[in-house]
Design a protein around this motif. Structure first.
Motif, PDB file in Angstrom:
ATOM      1  N   UNK A 120      -6.672 -10.763  -2.845  1.00  0.00           N
ATOM      2  CA  UNK A 120      -6.221 -11.139  -1.505  1.00  0.00           C
ATOM      3  C   UNK A 120      -5.651  -9.962  -0.734  1.00  0.00           C
ATOM      4  N   UNK A 121      -4.815  -9.161  -1.395  1.00  0.00           N
ATOM      5  CA  UNK A 121      -4.247  -7.976  -0.743  1.00  0.00           C
ATOM      6  C   UNK A 121      -5.329  -6.951  -0.406  1.00  0.00           C
ATOM      7  N   UNK A 122      -6.283  -6.774  -1.324  1.00  0.00           N
ATOM      8  CA  UNK A 122      -7.378  -5.839  -1.044  1.00  0.00           C
ATOM      9  C   UNK A 122      -8.207  -6.329   0.141  1.00  0.00           C
ATOM     10  N   UNK A 123      -8.432  -7.637   0.229  1.00  0.00           N
ATOM     11  CA  UNK A 123      -9.172  -8.188   1.366  1.00  0.00           C
ATOM     12  C   UNK A 123      -8.445  -8.001   2.679  1.00  0.00           C
ATOM     13  N   UNK A 124      -7.134  -8.210   2.667  1.00  0.00           N
ATOM     14  CA  UNK A 124      -6.352  -7.993   3.883  1.00  0.00           C
ATOM     15  C   UNK A 124      -6.390  -6.523   4.299  1.00  0.00           C
ATOM     16  N   UNK A 125      -6.202  -5.634   3.333  1.00  0.00           N
ATOM     17  CA  UNK A 125      -6.223  -4.199   3.643  1.00  0.00           C
ATOM     18  C   UNK A 125      -7.601  -3.775   4.132  1.00  0.00           C
ATOM     19  N   UNK A 153      -8.185  -4.752   7.710  1.00  0.00           N
ATOM     20  CA  UNK A 153      -7.433  -3.926   8.669  1.00  0.00           C
ATOM     21  C   UNK A 153      -7.993  -2.508   8.773  1.00  0.00           C
ATOM     22  N   UNK A 154      -8.438  -1.953   7.653  1.00  0.00           N
ATOM     23  CA  UNK A 154      -8.866  -0.556   7.636  1.00  0.00           C
ATOM     24  C   UNK A 154     -10.312  -0.360   8.094  1.00  0.00           C
ATOM     25  N   UNK A 155     -11.185  -1.280   7.752  1.00  0.00           N
ATOM     26  CA  UNK A 155     -12.613  -1.148   8.077  1.00  0.00           C
ATOM     27  C   UNK A 155     -12.963  -2.246   9.068  1.00  0.00           C
ATOM     28  N   UNK A 156     -13.134  -1.866  10.315  1.00  0.00           N
ATOM     29  CA  UNK A 156     -13.390  -2.873  11.350  1.00  0.00           C
ATOM     30  C   UNK A 156     -14.872  -3.120  11.604  1.00  0.00           C
ATOM     31  N   UNK A 170     -20.717  -4.203   9.207  1.00  0.00           N
ATOM     32  CA  UNK A 170     -21.719  -3.731   8.246  1.00  0.00           C
ATOM     33  C   UNK A 170     -21.066  -2.878   7.168  1.00  0.00           C
ATOM     34  N   UNK A 171     -20.191  -1.991   7.573  1.00  0.00           N
ATOM     35  CA  UNK A 171     -19.524  -1.138   6.577  1.00  0.00           C
ATOM     36  C   UNK A 171     -18.623  -1.962   5.678  1.00  0.00           C
ATOM     37  N   UNK A 172     -17.926  -2.921   6.255  1.00  0.00           N
ATOM     38  CA  UNK A 172     -17.059  -3.783   5.452  1.00  0.00           C
ATOM     39  C   UNK A 172     -17.893  -4.597   4.461  1.00  0.00           C
TER      40      UNK A 172
END
Length: 152
Positions: free
Chosen positions: A50-55, A58-61, A64-66
């Motif tokens: 969950x924390x990795x998904x939230x980060x 936020x970091x990769x907008x 496609x890259x996400x």
């Protein structure tokens, strides 16, 4: 339809009872795995994911890259899950002479390296394609602020 559901319920209970009966001689080694797995998942794995998904959100907008990074993380988790029994303890049976002994930590490292190299190449190709084609870049919002209503 009710009769079919009742039949499936009875078959499921019978299969569960038979499996429990077969397991009764191995309960001392099986119960820690049956209880420890869900507890470990709920206390450690689920919050970390969950924390990795939230980060990541936020970091990769760029979507496609996400998506590439998410696919790499999911494949990494699968590889690690499959590797845990092989890395956790030595095999309980003697080695099979027809199979060569394997270096499982090295194999896991190589698999993860190849996986993330493919993800990195895909991200580089996606970035180059965005720079060459401005229309493609405009398909994706640059950040979450552009998706909001201008009246907020």
């Amino acid at each position: 339809m009710r009769a079919v559901r009742l039949l499936l319920l009875v078959l499921g209970v019978a299969a569960t009872a038979y499996g429990g009966w077969l397991l009764r001689g191995q309960l001392d080694t099986t119960v820690p795995w049956l209880i420890g797995g869900p507890v470990l998942h709920d206390l450690l794995v689920a919050p970390l994911v969950g924390l990795a998904g939230l980060a990541l959100g936020r970091l990769v907008t760029n979507r496609r890259r996400r998506a590439w990074i998410t696919a790499g993380l999911a494949a990494s988790a699968t590889l690690l899950l499959v590797a845990v029994p092989l890395l956790w303890r030595p095999p309980s049976a003697p080695p099979n002479p027809g199979l060569p002994d394997r270096d499982y930590p090295l194999g896991l490292t190589a698999g993860l390296t190849v996986l993330w190299a493919v993800v990195a190449i895909a991200l580089v190709v996606d970035t180059i394609a965005d720079h060459r084609d401005p229309a493609r870049r405009s398909e994706q919002p640059a950040d979450h602020a552009e998706r909001r209503s201008p009246h907020v």
